[in-house]
Design a protein around this motif. Structure first.
Motif, PDB file in Angstrom:
ATOM      1  N   ARG A 184      50.130  29.673  43.858  1.00 43.82           N
ATOM      2  CA  ARG A 184      49.489  30.255  42.670  1.00 43.82           C
ATOM      3  C   ARG A 184      47.984  29.985  42.620  1.00 43.82           C
ATOM      4  N   PRO A 185      47.512  28.760  42.883  1.00 47.62           N
ATOM      5  CA  PRO A 185      46.053  28.546  42.815  1.00 47.62           C
ATOM      6  C   PRO A 185      45.267  29.478  43.735  1.00 47.62           C
ATOM      7  N   ARG A 186      45.750  29.698  44.946  1.00 47.12           N
ATOM      8  CA  ARG A 186      45.074  30.609  45.861  1.00 47.12           C
ATOM      9  C   ARG A 186      45.072  32.035  45.303  1.00 47.12           C
ATOM     10  N   GLU A 192      40.715  36.412  40.590  1.00 51.23           N
ATOM     11  CA  GLU A 192      39.525  36.292  39.743  1.00 51.23           C
ATOM     12  C   GLU A 192      38.253  36.640  40.499  1.00 51.23           C
ATOM     13  N   ALA A 193      38.208  36.331  41.793  1.00 49.95           N
ATOM     14  CA  ALA A 193      37.038  36.683  42.600  1.00 49.95           C
ATOM     15  C   ALA A 193      36.879  38.196  42.693  1.00 49.95           C
ATOM     16  N   MET A 194      37.977  38.903  42.840  1.00 47.21           N
ATOM     17  CA  MET A 194      37.913  40.365  42.895  1.00 47.21           C
ATOM     18  C   MET A 194      37.427  40.935  41.559  1.00 47.21           C
ATOM     19  N   LEU A 195      37.999  40.453  40.461  1.00 47.43           N
ATOM     20  CA  LEU A 195      37.613  40.973  39.147  1.00 47.43           C
ATOM     21  C   LEU A 195      36.154  40.677  38.842  1.00 47.43           C
ATOM     22  N   SER A 196      35.689  39.483  39.221  1.00 43.99           N
ATOM     23  CA  SER A 196      34.303  39.111  38.934  1.00 43.99           C
ATOM     24  C   SER A 196      33.304  39.969  39.684  1.00 43.99           C
ATOM     25  N   ARG A 197      33.753  40.595  40.754  1.00 41.87           N
ATOM     26  CA  ARG A 197      32.894  41.477  41.546  1.00 41.87           C
ATOM     27  C   ARG A 197      33.091  42.945  41.190  1.00 41.87           C
ATOM     28  N   GLY A 198      33.863  43.174  40.131  1.00 43.09           N
ATOM     29  CA  GLY A 198      34.101  44.542  39.704  1.00 43.09           C
ATOM     30  C   GLY A 198      35.059  45.307  40.584  1.00 43.09           C
ATOM     31  N   GLU A 205      49.827  42.417  38.930  1.00 38.77           N
ATOM     32  CA  GLU A 205      51.261  42.479  38.628  1.00 38.77           C
ATOM     33  C   GLU A 205      51.992  41.283  39.217  1.00 38.77           C
ATOM     34  N   TRP A 206      51.549  40.822  40.399  1.00 40.96           N
ATOM     35  CA  TRP A 206      52.165  39.675  41.035  1.00 40.96           C
ATOM     36  C   TRP A 206      52.074  38.443  40.127  1.00 40.96           C
ATOM     37  N   LEU A 207      50.890  38.219  39.559  1.00 40.55           N
ATOM     38  CA  LEU A 207      50.709  37.054  38.695  1.00 40.55           C
ATOM     39  C   LEU A 207      51.505  37.186  37.407  1.00 40.55           C
ATOM     40  N   GLU A 260      35.182  33.192  51.883  1.00 42.43           N
ATOM     41  CA  GLU A 260      34.310  32.430  50.981  1.00 42.43           C
ATOM     42  C   GLU A 260      35.096  31.697  49.905  1.00 42.43           C
ATOM     43  N   VAL A 261      36.056  32.383  49.298  1.00 44.69           N
ATOM     44  CA  VAL A 261      36.732  31.858  48.107  1.00 44.69           C
ATOM     45  C   VAL A 261      37.868  30.894  48.469  1.00 44.69           C
ATOM     46  N   TRP A 262      38.600  31.186  49.535  1.00 39.81           N
ATOM     47  CA  TRP A 262      39.766  30.353  49.863  1.00 39.81           C
ATOM     48  C   TRP A 262      39.891  30.247  51.388  1.00 39.81           C
TER      49      TRP A 262
END
Length: 290
Positions: A184-186, A192-198, A205-207, A260-262
């Motif tokens: 889940r953390p990954r 969130e990285a995708m959303l923050s970049r628009g 749906e997975w979450l 970069e993120v994970w």
């Protein structure tokens, strides 16, 4: 020392090695570690999950042969050795109630009987470290759960001369890990990285579905840095063409964001016969210096 290190990854079906820990294996291969994938079944009862290949009569008739060829390509990409344990795919039962599993399939074998093939391979290859699935199988496919059972049984038996005396000279692996890359953390971090970049995230749906499960979070003990090998992982995964849609959610996160993120793959240390300090960044922690 890397020349003397050996890693065995025990998986249920061809393609599992490329979706779980593949970048880790490629990283260790690049360092001179010898890596062997043990594939329990031939994937004979797998569905054609790539929509571009669905309805192909040849594939449907020759699934076992096709998946062997896919596995051969993937192992070349990863640079690993690979061995088939020879069990028959159990399939993923669907329906309510679930239908019985097919006669003779892997998941219906006696654990002690099925573990002998893996004990023999462990004694031959002599790995210090083994990776596999947790007791839930990572997800509750009967072959994944059975893979967990025989791996843990073989880990305990391989070093005991009284167990399976006809399966080779005893060899005791030192550590066994559970793959926990789908954690889940990954998933949250990449979402969130995708959303923050628009950008649109494939994990929304997975979450949401994740909330429906009452499983507690697993303890991640080991984060292996392997971002440079993510492209090799993806290439190996795409080699399993019947199982993987190259336009599917596995590939929706741009590579540079993933790196970069994970930049790690994650594991849960299940058993260790050597001292190590947690968290780790190396599956051979506690072994390299001994």
């Amino acid at each position: 020392m890397s020349d003397d290190l050996r890693l065995m990854a025990v998986h249920a079906h061809p393609d599992d090695e490329s979706s779980k820990g593949a970048a880790t294996m490629a990283k260790y291969v690049s360092e001179g570690v010898e890596v062997l994938v043990a594939t329990c079944t031939g994937g004979e009862r797998g569905s054609i999950l790539n929509p571009k290949l669905q309805g192909d009569a040849f594939i449907e008739k020759n699934m076992h042969e096709v998946r062997r060829k896919e596995m051969a390509e993937a192992r070349e990409i990863l640079g690993v050795k690979q061995a088939w344990l020879g069990f028959v795919d159990s399939g993923l039962p669907e329906g309510d109630p679930l239908p019985p599993l097919p006669d003779g399939c892997f998941a219906l074998k006696e654990v002690d009987e099925a573990a002998e093939a893996l004990v023999r391979l462990i004694r031959e290859f002599k790995p210090q470290v083994i990776t596999t699935y947790d007791e839930n199988g990572g997800y509750p496919h009967p072959d994944h759960i059975m893979t967990h059972k025989i791996t843990m049984a073989a880990f305990e038996a391989a070093g005991d001369p009284a167990r399976y005396p006809d399966a080779g000279e005893p060899w005791q692996p030192l550590k066994v890990y559970y793959n926990q890359g789908f954690n889940r953390p990954r998933t949250v971090a990449l979402h969130e990285a995708m959303l923050s970049r628009g950008l649109e995230s494939p994990y929304g749906e997975w979450l949401e579905r994740w909330k429906e499960f009452e499983r507690k979070e697993r303890e991640i003990t080991t984060y292996v840095p392997c971002a440079d090998f993510f492209p090799i992982r993806d290439k190996a995964l795409i080699a399993h063409a019947t199982q993987i849609d190259p336009d599917g959610p596995f590939f929706k996160i741009p590579m540079e964001i993933q790196q970069e993120v994970w930049p790690t793959e994650e594991y849960e240390l299940a058993k260790s016969l050597v001292d190590t300090s947690l968290p780790e960044d190396d599956l051979f922690a506690g072994i390299r210096d001994n």
